[in-house]
Design an enzyme around this catalytic site. Structure first.
Site, PDB file in Angstrom:
ATOM      1  N   VAL A 124     -12.648  -0.438   7.188  1.00  0.00           N
ATOM      2  CA  VAL A 124     -13.879  -0.114   6.473  1.00  0.00           C
ATOM      3  C   VAL A 124     -14.932  -1.169   6.803  1.00  0.00           C
ATOM      4  O   VAL A 124     -14.762  -2.343   6.491  1.00  0.00           O
ATOM      5  CB  VAL A 124     -13.646  -0.071   4.960  1.00  0.00           C
ATOM      6  CG1 VAL A 124     -14.952   0.239   4.231  1.00  0.00           C
ATOM      7  CG2 VAL A 124     -12.587   0.963   4.621  1.00  0.00           C
TER       8      VAL A 124
ATOM      9  N   LYS B  85       0.827  -1.200   0.000  1.00  0.00           N
ATOM     10  CA  LYS B  85       0.000   0.000   0.000  1.00  0.00           C
ATOM     11  C   LYS B  85       0.869   1.261   0.000  1.00  0.00           C
ATOM     12  O   LYS B  85       0.540   2.256  -0.653  1.00  0.00           O
ATOM     13  CB  LYS B  85      -0.928   0.014   1.206  1.00  0.00           C
ATOM     14  CG  LYS B  85      -1.917  -1.133   1.246  1.00  0.00           C
ATOM     15  CD  LYS B  85      -2.798  -1.179   0.010  1.00  0.00           C
ATOM     16  CE  LYS B  85      -3.872  -0.122   0.009  1.00  0.00           C
ATOM     17  NZ  LYS B  85      -4.842  -0.304  -1.110  1.00  0.00           N
TER      18      LYS B  85
END
Length: 239
Positions: A155, A129
């Protein structure tokens, strides 16, 4: 067009899916397939990144290449398609993996995870990432592509698919008491409204929260796409 009734049945049940939804199968490393899927699109939301739930035998092939090269492929195809903006979903793990960070110093939009630390400790997802986002920002600037980068934490929310995903597994652990520390995101639209017009900013917004907020993640991504001016934008929260 991609047809897989068993895997995508839940998507086809969405409102107006029969007329407004088209599915394409594309490998992140297959530029031709990505270009075909992106052709004609004005807005691109790049959310795909490998996140294996097991140990990997070849991290470069299984995680790093799809994340980094795949992201650059998406940006290149978006530029060639004449897209107005790309919203790239990165991660808090591109910011927070820094073992020597001073405890009394708040992390902000200038922070990046320590790539050497991630490599040494084999935090492959964190490394992927970090590399993908930093590469994306540099490449977008080079080719003149309007790119917004979002760094959410965990999330969660109502699931579209019939099986439990990785984020909700973490949330289940939290509810069971087997996880005592967790990070949560909040509605991106709320972040923007609290801090004025983010269109005048670049990479920013690290919020410290002490309460759980309802997440409207897709609405937030859509809102970031509609901003008139926003070179790159972070929305990160801690719990």
């Amino acid at each position: 067009m991609y047809q897989d009734d068993e895997k995508n049945a839940h998507l086809k049940k969405l409102d107006n899916a029969s007329t407004n939804l088209q599915l394409f199968k594309a490998d992140l490393l297959d530029y031709g397939a990505l270009s075909s899927a992106i052709s004609g699109c004005q807005g691109i939301f790049h959310v795909a990144s490998p996140a294996p739930a097991r140990d990997v035998s070849d991290p470069e092939k299984e995680i790093l290449d799809p994340a980094v090269k795949g992201t650059l492929n998406v940006l290149k195809a978006s530029k060639e398609a004449g897209a107005r903006r790309v919203v790239h979903v990165s991660s808090i793990l591109a910011i927070s993996m820094h073992p020597n960070w001073p405890q009394d110093r708040v992390m902000d939009e200038t922070c990046w995870s320590d790539k050497d630390f991630c490599l040494k400790d084999e935090h492959w997802y964190c490394l992927s990432k970090t590399l993908a986002e930093s590469s994306a920002l540099k490449y977008a600037q080079k080719i003149g592509l309007d790119l917004i980068s979002v760094c959410p934490t965990l999330v969660i929310g109502p699931m579209l698919q019939p099986v439990v995903n990785g984020s909700n597994r973490v949330f289940i652990q939290f509810l069971k008491g087997t996880l005592i520390y967790a990070r949560y995101p909040l509605t991106l639209r709320e972040c923007c409204s609290w801090h004025g017009n983010p269109g005048h900013w670049k990479r920013h917004l690290l919020m410290l929260l002490s309460n759980f907020r309802k997440l409207v993640f897709l609405e937030g991504l859509s809102y970031l796409y509609t901003l008139s001016v926003c070179d790159s934008y972070y929305a990160c929260t801690f719990f």
